[in-house]
Design an enzyme around this catalytic site. Structure first.
Site, PDB file in Angstrom:
ATOM      1  N   LYS A  46      55.908  65.740  58.398  1.00 31.10           N
ATOM      2  CA  LYS A  46      54.705  64.952  58.124  1.00 31.10           C
ATOM      3  C   LYS A  46      53.658  65.174  59.214  1.00 31.10           C
ATOM      4  CE  LYS A  46      55.439  62.787  54.204  1.00 31.10           C
ATOM      5  NZ  LYS A  46      56.803  62.764  53.891  1.00 31.10           N
ATOM      6  N   LYS A  56      63.260  74.787  40.477  1.00 31.57           N
ATOM      7  CA  LYS A  56      63.591  73.543  39.783  1.00 31.57           C
ATOM      8  C   LYS A  56      62.340  72.817  39.300  1.00 31.57           C
ATOM      9  CE  LYS A  56      63.495  69.971  43.205  1.00 31.57           C
ATOM     10  NZ  LYS A  56      63.814  68.592  43.246  1.00 31.57           N
ATOM     11  N   LYS A  74      57.856  67.234  40.740  1.00 26.58           N
ATOM     12  CA  LYS A  74      56.486  66.712  40.675  1.00 26.58           C
ATOM     13  C   LYS A  74      55.524  67.624  41.406  1.00 26.58           C
ATOM     14  CE  LYS A  74      57.757  61.859  40.898  1.00 26.58           C
ATOM     15  NZ  LYS A  74      59.134  62.083  40.875  1.00 26.58           N
TER      16      LYS A  74
HETATM   17  P1  ADP Z   1      60.504  65.208  42.540  1.00 20.10           P
HETATM   18  O1  ADP Z   1      61.013  66.590  42.705  1.00 20.10           O
HETATM   19  O2  ADP Z   1      59.955  64.966  41.204  1.00 20.10           O
HETATM   20  O3  ADP Z   1      59.586  64.796  43.668  1.00 20.10           O
HETATM   21  P2  ADP Z   1      62.305  63.409  43.794  1.00 20.10           P
HETATM   22  O4  ADP Z   1      62.454  64.311  44.974  1.00 20.10           O
HETATM   23  O5  ADP Z   1      61.496  62.170  43.933  1.00 20.10           O
HETATM   24  O6  ADP Z   1      61.758  64.276  42.584  1.00 20.10           O
HETATM   25  O7  ADP Z   1      63.766  63.070  43.284  1.00 20.10           O
HETATM   26  C1  ADP Z   1      64.162  61.876  42.688  1.00 20.10           C
HETATM   27  C2  ADP Z   1      65.574  62.086  42.144  1.00 20.10           C
HETATM   28  O8  ADP Z   1      65.551  63.015  41.061  1.00 20.10           O
HETATM   29  C3  ADP Z   1      66.544  62.682  43.167  1.00 20.10           C
HETATM   30  O9  ADP Z   1      67.802  62.070  42.995  1.00 20.10           O
HETATM   31  C4  ADP Z   1      66.608  64.150  42.807  1.00 20.10           C
HETATM   32  O10 ADP Z   1      67.838  64.732  43.170  1.00 20.10           O
HETATM   33  C5  ADP Z   1      66.413  64.113  41.303  1.00 20.10           C
HETATM   34  N1  ADP Z   1      65.744  65.338  40.836  1.00 20.10           N
HETATM   35  C6  ADP Z   1      64.459  65.680  41.035  1.00 20.10           C
HETATM   36  N2  ADP Z   1      64.174  66.871  40.459  1.00 20.10           N
HETATM   37  C7  ADP Z   1      65.319  67.296  39.867  1.00 20.10           C
HETATM   38  C8  ADP Z   1      65.695  68.450  39.097  1.00 20.10           C
HETATM   39  N3  ADP Z   1      64.824  69.396  38.808  1.00 20.10           N
HETATM   40  N4  ADP Z   1      66.966  68.546  38.665  1.00 20.10           N
HETATM   41  C9  ADP Z   1      67.861  67.597  38.940  1.00 20.10           C
HETATM   42  N5  ADP Z   1      67.592  66.483  39.645  1.00 20.10           N
HETATM   43  C10 ADP Z   1      66.341  66.318  40.109  1.00 20.10           C
END
Ligand code: ADP
Ligand code: TRP
Length: 330
Positions: free
Chosen positions: A112, A195, A198
């Site tokens: 950060k 993967k 967001k």
């Molecule tokens: P993002 O990638 O959307 O920012 P987060 O990091 O906030 O998602 O993750 C929130 C939850 O969703 C976590 O438990 C993470 O392991 C799961 N998660 C996020 N993206 C994926 C994905 N592509 N496949 C499987 N699990 C995911």
């Protein structure tokens, strides 16, 4: 033995099907087997997203999406972090046995600082202290976390141990990661590699309407469609199959796999099927999201109910901690 499972949820952005299949679906199952706490970490979000105009709306969105997906306020304690003032009080106390040096060495903090050198607030530094507070205040033993949160969880263990040894008590349990084991899936994006996420901008969201989903799926990257016997499948096509396996029946997966192997696959058909089957999973959730988000009364009641349950558990821990530390006025 029933375990106390706790998960904190970021209130920044809508949920995509990666979140759903990677995390949420497991949370929904966990509710029947454990004592679960799910909360929206709105105080944490202030370290990076302090805009009062979106603050409430973001929490409402995430809460509605979790409820619509099947988190159940009767089975679990579902709450908003800021509605439990005991968290802020224990956080103040926890800061007295957390060291600046170890906080400065945390990877997320260093990142950060690098990315946002103009907003290095003290809340960012003590982010792991607040997260440890979230966990320890309910004396949770299990925390489902992704890779990026493992260091924070390790710090929660350090703080728990340190309190116990500083005050010579066996009070805080050391929380460990909740492992979904074989059920852990990584949902790929539709842009060929990597993967779904967001920040990757490649998400299919639970709140997307049918037209949007179809458009996104039809645009998915594939390959030329000519397969030689024994050749390995290209990554973009593997990704399509991975998602197909999550949303479609075995027969459908089998059908397209055979077509693929025979070199007869028409990706257009497969994508149409994929879009149909994603819609089958997400559109009922979307409908409930819209309903819940509009139902101010239900949301208010749910948050109030969750706060009551969470405060009961939190105030018990806080009172015991204060007693151990030597507070005597109450
Ligand atoms: P993002 O990638 O959307 O920012 P987060 O990091 O906030 O998602 O993750 C929130 C939850 O969703 C976590 O438990 C993470 O392991 C799961 N998660 C996020 N993206 C994926 C994905 N592509 N496949 C499987 N699990 C995911
Ligand atoms: N830091 C977590 C994240 O970014 C959210 C969080 C806050 C959390 N408090 C927690 C997760 C307690 C688990 C337990 O995803």
């Amino acid at each position: 033995m029933k375990e106390i499972v706790l998960s904190g949820i970021r209130s920044t952005g809508n949920l995509h099907i990666g979140n759903y299949f990677g995390a949420l679906r497991n949370f929904i199952k966990m509710q029947d087997e454990n004592d679960c706490f799910f909360f929206i970490a709105d105080l944490h979000s202030l370290t990076t997203h302090p805009d009062p105009l979106n603050f409430h709306e973001n929490v409402k969105t995430v809460l509605s999406e979790y409820l619509a997906s099947g988190l159940d306020p009767e089975k679990s304690v579902i709450f908003v972090q800021s509605t439990v003032p005991e968290v802020s009080e224990l956080y103040t106390l926890m800061n007295m046995w957390s060291y600046v040096g170890e906080l400065e060495r945390t990877s997320s903090f260093k990142e950060k600082v690098r990315k946002h050198p103009n907003n290095v607030n003290a809340g960012l530094l003590t982010y792991p202290v607040l997260m440890a507070t979230d966990i320890l205040i309910h004396r949770a033993n299990r925390v489902p976390v992704g890779k990026d949160q493992e260091q924070h969880l390790e710090m929660a263990r350090v703080f728990a141990r340190r309190f116990n040894s500083l005050y010579n008590v066996d009070f805080f349990p050391e929380p460990s990661a909740y492992n979904f084991g074989t059920e852990l899936v990584k949902v790929p994006g539709l842009d060929g590699s990597g993967k779904m996420g967001k920040s990757e901008g490649n998400g299919i969201y639970l709140a997307d309407d049918e037209k949007t989903i179809r458009k996104k799926v039809m645009k998915a990257v594939t390959d030329s469609g000519t397969v030689d016997a024994g050749a390995t499948m290209s990554e973009p096509v593997q990704n399509l199959f991975t998602i197909l396996q999550l949303v479609s029946s075995n027969e459908v997966v089998q059908f397209y796999m055979e077509k693929y192997r025979a070199g007869e696959i028409r990706y257009g058909d497969m994508k149409k099927q994929l879009a149909d089957d994603i819609c089958k999973v997400t559109l009922p959730i979307r409908e409930r999201i819209l309903e819940i988000k509009d139902n101010e009364k239900y949301l208010n009641e749910t948050v109030k109910y969750g706060a009551e349950k969470a405060r009961k558990s939190a105030s018990k821990t806080l009172a015991e901690v204060k007693k151990i530390m030597g507070f005597k006025w109450n």
